[in-house]
Write a protein that holds these residues in place. Structure first.
Motif, short mmCIF file in Angstrom:
data_model
loop_
_atom_site.label_atom_id
_atom_site.label_comp_id
_atom_site.label_asym_id
_atom_site.label_seq_id
_atom_site.Cartn_x
_atom_site.Cartn_y
_atom_site.Cartn_z
N ILE A 194 10.45 22.98 17.44
CA ILE A 194 11.88 22.78 18.83
C ILE A 194 11.94 23.94 19.15
N ASP A 195 12.54 24.52 18.32
CA ASP A 195 12.94 26.02 18.38
C ASP A 195 12.26 27.07 19.70
N ALA A 196 10.43 26.52 18.78
CA ALA A 196 10.09 28.13 20.01
C ALA A 196 9.85 26.82 21.25
N ALA A 197 9.71 25.59 21.32
CA ALA A 197 9.51 24.95 22.19
C ALA A 197 11.14 25.53 23.40
N ARG A 198 11.76 25.37 23.34
CA ARG A 198 13.12 25.56 23.97
C ARG A 198 13.20 27.10 24.20
N ALA A 199 12.85 28.37 23.11
CA ALA A 199 12.53 29.27 23.57
C ALA A 199 11.69 29.26 24.77
N ALA A 200 10.28 29.04 24.88
CA ALA A 200 10.11 29.11 26.18
C ALA A 200 9.80 28.04 27.07
N GLY A 201 11.46 27.14 27.37
CA GLY A 201 11.76 26.30 28.66
C GLY A 201 11.43 25.27 28.18
N ARG A 202 10.28 25.02 27.57
CA ARG A 202 9.10 23.42 27.27
C ARG A 202 9.50 22.60 27.16
N ARG A 203 10.27 21.24 27.02
CA ARG A 203 10.29 19.94 26.10
C ARG A 203 9.23 19.56 25.61
N ILE A 204 9.69 19.16 24.36
CA ILE A 204 9.28 19.05 23.00
C ILE A 204 8.88 17.43 22.81
N LEU A 205 8.36 17.22 22.25
CA LEU A 205 8.05 15.22 22.21
C LEU A 205 7.98 15.59 20.85
N LEU A 206 8.25 14.73 19.65
CA LEU A 206 8.02 14.72 17.89
C LEU A 206 7.84 13.40 17.89
N ALA A 207 6.67 13.55 17.04
CA ALA A 207 6.59 12.20 16.10
C ALA A 207 5.66 12.14 14.72
N GLY A 228 17.90 16.99 21.83
CA GLY A 228 18.47 16.92 22.74
C GLY A 228 17.58 16.50 23.65
N GLU A 229 18.28 16.71 25.11
CA GLU A 229 17.09 16.38 26.33
C GLU A 229 15.87 16.78 26.70
N ASP A 230 15.98 17.77 26.33
CA ASP A 230 14.69 18.93 25.74
C ASP A 230 13.81 18.75 24.17
N ALA A 231 14.13 18.13 23.43
CA ALA A 231 13.58 17.63 22.05
C ALA A 231 13.70 15.87 21.82
N VAL A 232 13.19 15.44 21.92
CA VAL A 232 12.78 13.80 21.77
C VAL A 232 11.80 13.29 20.85
N TYR A 233 12.49 12.78 19.52
CA TYR A 233 11.80 12.40 18.92
C TYR A 233 10.78 10.52 19.34
N VAL A 234 9.98 10.36 19.14
CA VAL A 234 9.45 9.43 19.62
C VAL A 234 9.18 8.33 18.26
N GLY A 235 9.33 8.47 17.85
CA GLY A 235 9.11 7.21 16.03
C GLY A 235 7.81 8.06 15.77
#
Length: 353
Positions: A194-207, A228-235
């Motif tokens: 999450i930290d890396a994706a946010r620093a790169a300005g990229r949205r991340i999905l987590l499953a 948050g809006e840029d880091a979403v847990y999808v199950g």
């Protein structure tokens, strides 16, 4: 025309999930592809596991339903091992291939060889367990990195995990998000992803898997506050959802914090044409080809730049790499050689290849 031996292989699965798994189940996914590939090679396979089987092998159940809600408890493993041992006593097989934890404890009591794939750590307390089994089993490592951590164990060989590449969709054009897919454990480093994706300005999905108390504790402490809006847990993604997520992702983030012996999700991502951005731990250097199928970093602060660099890699190269090195038939042939060597004295009926 070469001549191989037609073997009858008893395959013992862990008790926790069905084969193939409906959602999470890395070992069970490997077993599904291995059983199918061995059957294609002409061998007879009897699968012992819990619940129901979706493979072409004859299936014998130790539990009518997998005790998934008791994952981490000792007794389901012990009962499964005792039940499997009783079922094995009534089978005429050439080799037993055990993927469970407690099952290898019964190997010394049978006349046919037992092959044990070490799916987890081979060092520390687990290493001592395998060490105490001695020559009652032939251990198979799933990477050279894993084997090097315990070189004194009774290794019979090394066979990389693999997949049926044809079951994974290839996609050339990607969406902009990054993906974390795996267990929610500090070892997997989802918080770093999450930290890396946010620093790169990229949205991340987590499953991924979120079942055991320790996973919930980690998620609540380190993941939920970062969402948050840029880091979403999808199950927890099932097989179809997992494939869609992998095929569409810009890259898979694999910032592991331990000496991971393999990491199935890496080859699953690459089969979809999706590059892997990972930290240099465990088997990562054996699986990812830097600059071709992904970017391998030495430190977490290198991950954001690696996410951007991954966008320039060619999806077709990722797919070709998995086809060449991590296809299920190659895995089956690797195990076939080990089976034949250990079961050689039984001299089964030859079959033309």
């Amino acid at each position: 025309m070469s001549v191989r031996s037609r073997l009858h292989i008893a395959m013992v699965a862990p008790p926790w999930f069905e084969v193939p798994p409906r959602a999470y189940g890395g070992i069970e996914a490997v077993l599904n592809d291995l059983v199918r590939a061995l059957t294609k090679l002409g061998h007879q396979v009897t699968l012992i596991g819990a619940g129901r089987s979706g493979t072409p092998a004859r299936f014998l159940a130790t539990y009518p339903k997998p005790p998934s809600d008791r994952l981490g408890e000792a007794m389901p493993e012990v009962v499964h091992a005792a039940s499997a041992n009783r079922l094995l006593a009534d089978l005429d097989v050439d080799v037993v291939h055990d993927h469970s934890l407690a099952g290898p404890l019964t190997a010394a009591g049978r006349s046919v060889p037992t092959v044990v794939t070490v799916h987890g750590p081979a060092h520390g307390e687990m290493g001592e367990y395998y060490r105490l089994l001695g020559d009652s089993v032939g251990l198979v490592s799933i990477s050279t990195a894993q084997r090097l951590l315990a070189p004194d164990l009774t290794w019979a060989g090394t066979v990389h995990n693999a997949i049926d590449v044809t079951t994974f969709p290839f996609k050339e054009r990607k969406e902009g998000y990054t993906l974390f897919l795996g267990r929610f454990s500090p070892d997997k480093g989802a918080h770093l992803a999450i930290d890396a994706a946010r620093a790169a300005g990229r949205r991340i999905l987590l499953a991924g898997k979120l079942i055991e108390p320790a996973e919930h504790e980690y998620f609540d402490s380190h993941i939920r506050p970062r969402l948050g809006e840029d880091a979403v847990y999808v199950g927890e993604a099932d097989g179809a959802a997992k494939r869609r997520l992998l095929a569409d992702a810009r890259c898979l983030l694999f910032p592991i914090q331990w000496e991971e012996p393999f990491g199935m999700v890496m080859i699953e991502a690459m089969a979809c044409g999706t590059p892997v951005v990972a930290l240099r731990r465990g088997s990562v250097p054996e699986v990812v080809r830097p600059g071709v199928t992904g970017v391998v970093c030495d430190r977490p602060d290198e991950l954001p730049a690696a996410i951007e660099a991954a966008g320039s890699l060619t999806p077709a190269d990722c797919r070709a790499h998995v086809n060449r090195h991590f296809d299920a038939i190659s895995m089956a042939r690797g195990y076939e050689k080990i089976y034949e060597r250990l079961a050689g004295d039984r001299r089964p009926t030859p079959v033309a290849a």
